[in-house]
Design a protein around this motif. Sequence first.
Motif, PDB file in Angstrom:
ATOM      1  N   UNK A  16     -25.786  -9.430 -32.548  1.00  0.00           N
ATOM      2  CA  UNK A  16     -24.346  -9.230 -32.102  1.00  0.00           C
ATOM      3  C   UNK A  16     -24.220  -7.535 -32.079  1.00  0.00           C
ATOM      4  N   UNK A  17     -23.506  -7.093 -31.318  1.00  0.00           N
ATOM      5  CA  UNK A  17     -23.066  -5.845 -30.933  1.00  0.00           C
ATOM      6  C   UNK A  17     -21.707  -5.352 -30.657  1.00  0.00           C
ATOM      7  N   UNK A  18     -21.259  -4.421 -30.377  1.00  0.00           N
ATOM      8  CA  UNK A  18     -19.879  -3.989 -29.925  1.00  0.00           C
ATOM      9  C   UNK A  18     -18.705  -4.815 -30.682  1.00  0.00           C
ATOM     10  N   UNK A  19     -18.825  -4.780 -32.123  1.00  0.00           N
ATOM     11  CA  UNK A  19     -17.696  -5.657 -32.671  1.00  0.00           C
ATOM     12  C   UNK A  19     -16.547  -4.956 -32.471  1.00  0.00           C
ATOM     13  N   UNK A  20     -15.167  -5.824 -32.304  1.00  0.00           N
ATOM     14  CA  UNK A  20     -13.877  -5.424 -32.229  1.00  0.00           C
ATOM     15  C   UNK A  20     -12.918  -6.437 -32.874  1.00  0.00           C
ATOM     16  N   UNK A  21     -12.023  -5.917 -33.751  1.00  0.00           N
ATOM     17  CA  UNK A  21     -11.379  -6.602 -34.188  1.00  0.00           C
ATOM     18  C   UNK A  21     -10.128  -7.179 -33.412  1.00  0.00           C
ATOM     19  N   UNK A  22      -9.802  -8.487 -32.991  1.00  0.00           N
ATOM     20  CA  UNK A  22      -8.688  -8.874 -32.318  1.00  0.00           C
ATOM     21  C   UNK A  22      -7.771  -9.556 -32.926  1.00  0.00           C
ATOM     22  N   UNK A  23      -7.788 -10.001 -34.064  1.00  0.00           N
ATOM     23  CA  UNK A  23      -6.572 -10.812 -34.809  1.00  0.00           C
ATOM     24  C   UNK A  23      -7.105 -11.299 -35.950  1.00  0.00           C
ATOM     25  N   UNK A  24      -6.081 -12.049 -36.852  1.00  0.00           N
ATOM     26  CA  UNK A  24      -6.297 -12.647 -37.989  1.00  0.00           C
ATOM     27  C   UNK A  24      -5.250 -13.748 -38.052  1.00  0.00           C
ATOM     28  N   UNK A  25      -5.523 -14.725 -38.961  1.00  0.00           N
ATOM     29  CA  UNK A  25      -4.504 -15.533 -39.224  1.00  0.00           C
ATOM     30  C   UNK A  25      -4.715 -16.321 -40.534  1.00  0.00           C
ATOM     31  N   UNK A  27      -6.618 -18.713 -41.386  1.00  0.00           N
ATOM     32  CA  UNK A  27      -8.015 -18.970 -42.065  1.00  0.00           C
ATOM     33  C   UNK A  27      -8.881 -18.045 -41.942  1.00  0.00           C
ATOM     34  N   UNK A  28      -8.668 -16.944 -41.351  1.00  0.00           N
ATOM     35  CA  UNK A  28      -9.441 -15.800 -41.396  1.00  0.00           C
ATOM     36  C   UNK A  28      -9.294 -14.842 -40.422  1.00  0.00           C
ATOM     37  N   UNK A  29     -10.042 -13.878 -40.163  1.00  0.00           N
ATOM     38  CA  UNK A  29     -10.209 -12.865 -39.123  1.00  0.00           C
ATOM     39  C   UNK A  29     -11.015 -12.998 -37.902  1.00  0.00           C
ATOM     40  N   UNK A  30     -10.461 -12.760 -36.658  1.00  0.00           N
ATOM     41  CA  UNK A  30     -11.272 -12.858 -35.492  1.00  0.00           C
ATOM     42  C   UNK A  30     -11.553 -11.677 -35.016  1.00  0.00           C
ATOM     43  N   UNK A  31     -12.973 -11.665 -34.651  1.00  0.00           N
ATOM     44  CA  UNK A  31     -13.522 -10.411 -33.811  1.00  0.00           C
ATOM     45  C   UNK A  31     -14.282 -10.830 -32.659  1.00  0.00           C
ATOM     46  N   UNK A  32     -14.228  -9.872 -31.620  1.00  0.00           N
ATOM     47  CA  UNK A  32     -14.804 -10.000 -30.482  1.00  0.00           C
ATOM     48  C   UNK A  32     -16.101  -9.156 -30.543  1.00  0.00           C
ATOM     49  N   UNK A  33     -17.229  -9.781 -29.992  1.00  0.00           N
ATOM     50  CA  UNK A  33     -18.603  -9.331 -30.229  1.00  0.00           C
ATOM     51  C   UNK A  33     -19.195  -9.596 -28.978  1.00  0.00           C
ATOM     52  N   UNK A  34     -20.414  -8.934 -28.557  1.00  0.00           N
ATOM     53  CA  UNK A  34     -21.488  -9.108 -27.604  1.00  0.00           C
ATOM     54  C   UNK A  34     -22.503  -9.442 -28.115  1.00  0.00           C
ATOM     55  N   UNK A  46     -13.968 -15.111 -38.847  1.00  0.00           N
ATOM     56  CA  UNK A  46     -14.920 -15.129 -40.205  1.00  0.00           C
ATOM     57  C   UNK A  46     -13.872 -15.857 -41.144  1.00  0.00           C
ATOM     58  N   UNK A  47     -14.129 -17.021 -42.023  1.00  0.00           N
ATOM     59  CA  UNK A  47     -13.312 -17.538 -42.576  1.00  0.00           C
ATOM     60  C   UNK A  47     -13.020 -16.857 -43.947  1.00  0.00           C
ATOM     61  N   UNK A  48     -11.724 -17.032 -44.297  1.00  0.00           N
ATOM     62  CA  UNK A  48     -11.070 -16.375 -45.703  1.00  0.00           C
ATOM     63  C   UNK A  48     -12.343 -17.046 -46.959  1.00  0.00           C
ATOM     64  N   UNK A  49     -12.344 -16.190 -47.811  1.00  0.00           N
ATOM     65  CA  UNK A  49     -13.118 -16.759 -49.157  1.00  0.00           C
ATOM     66  C   UNK A  49     -12.472 -17.797 -49.694  1.00  0.00           C
ATOM     67  N   UNK A  50     -13.127 -19.014 -49.862  1.00  0.00           N
ATOM     68  CA  UNK A  50     -12.635 -20.114 -50.451  1.00  0.00           C
ATOM     69  C   UNK A  50     -11.997 -21.343 -49.662  1.00  0.00           C
ATOM     70  N   UNK A  51     -12.132 -20.909 -48.325  1.00  0.00           N
ATOM     71  CA  UNK A  51     -11.628 -21.831 -47.217  1.00  0.00           C
ATOM     72  C   UNK A  51     -12.855 -23.132 -47.483  1.00  0.00           C
TER      73      UNK A  51
END
Length: 443
Positions: A16-25, A27-34, A46-51
């Motif tokens: 993966x490359x060109x990571x970019x944070x695009x949101x969170x909710x 259950x966890x954090x969402x990234x855009x990547x190539x 990416x799921x939150x710890x403990x999910x």
Amino acid sequence: MELLIHKTEPVVNESLEKWESVGHGGFGHVYKARHKDWGVDVAIKILRDGVCHFMPLCDEANRMHQASCEFVLRLHGIYQGCPPGGTSTQQGLVMEFMETGSVESLQKDLSGPPLWPLVCRLAHQVAVGMNFLHSRKLMHHDLKPSNVLLNVDLNAKLADFGLSRVSTSALNSNREIMRGIEGSYKYMPPEAFEVSYEPVRSFDVYSYGILLWSIITGKEPYPSAAFALVELKIPVGDRPKCEKIDQMREEGLKELVDLMKKCWDGSPSERPTFKNCLAVTENVFSKNKEGIHDAVGHVLTTLKSPTKCQSNTTLALNVPLQPPEQSESIATVDNVILTKTERSPIQDSVRISTTSTTDKATFVDDNRAKLIQNVTEVMAITDHLGDLVHRETYSLILGKATSQEKMRVLYQRALRSGGEEVKAAFYDALKYHQPKLVERLGG
């Protein structure tokens, strides 16, 4: 990309490359990547710890993969690695990237619902996707606008149903987690507020009813209500208000509203199945299908606009005072001061216009027949008029086959009833899009 998740190597950072944070909710954090090898952008949740742990996540990912459908978000694999800013190895899901966002983000960008044909298509596509999940004995458990994603053509795809299923036990055993999933409790049926409740299919049907209300109105249900109030009022029959919906006049609206109310019935046994819902949504969409191309085009054009849903013809700008050296040049349009960098295309075309609002309205009235006969850029002009054209009128214009028919509706439904202000705005838009016609008619 056919695969069995648990037999496939995880997607790791090296791919993966060109990571970019695009949101969170919740259950966890969402990234855009190539993805380097696939050559496409992907979404990494990416799921939150403990999910959940890796093997249960793999099992759930396989269930998501079984639900492969045109209107369900496609799962590519499992992520395992350390995301940007992380300090330890984490797990997540690798999914197709939906560049237009979600129904929730669309509502915010438009400050309301999209045009009616697109409302009908979204309602139908969500019903198709949910019917497919239920036919595979899968449930969603978290159906809401932020979990209905949109592709480049504004087609809907359901997301996060797998994560909701993974966390069902957590939701039932920990009320604080349920409160923490932003907005989810507003889409939960009354029976779900009982501590011992375990979700069944009618849970999703109720959520779909509330989602229909949100899609139709472009609003969030109970916007200022906290969890405790919703938990108290929903079981006793409170639902989102429908007064404004009742004032709308759209083809198939009554059928959708009737379906919406059946779906949010307080008794689970009285709610329809999604197969029953499809019979209604498919019929309503078929009545409005001819307008979908123009409706999607209008929304995409609006989303690309720097000012998004602001009307391009609004001349009453709130222009801040600037020292003389900061203004390259100044023009006056109907007594509104505009700097060169603040003019819209229409404002720039009229430059320093001395034509009064009354004169512009008189021009439109005097040339009514010729305008209906000769205006060809009707949709472009209507788009520029923005909120000055009611959504119902816009839908009627879309449904007409010829420019003359479109122009006739615009004049009868918007210009004639809108007074001098709307006619003057139309004059400015016409002068921008068809200046030679205005000149030929003596404007």
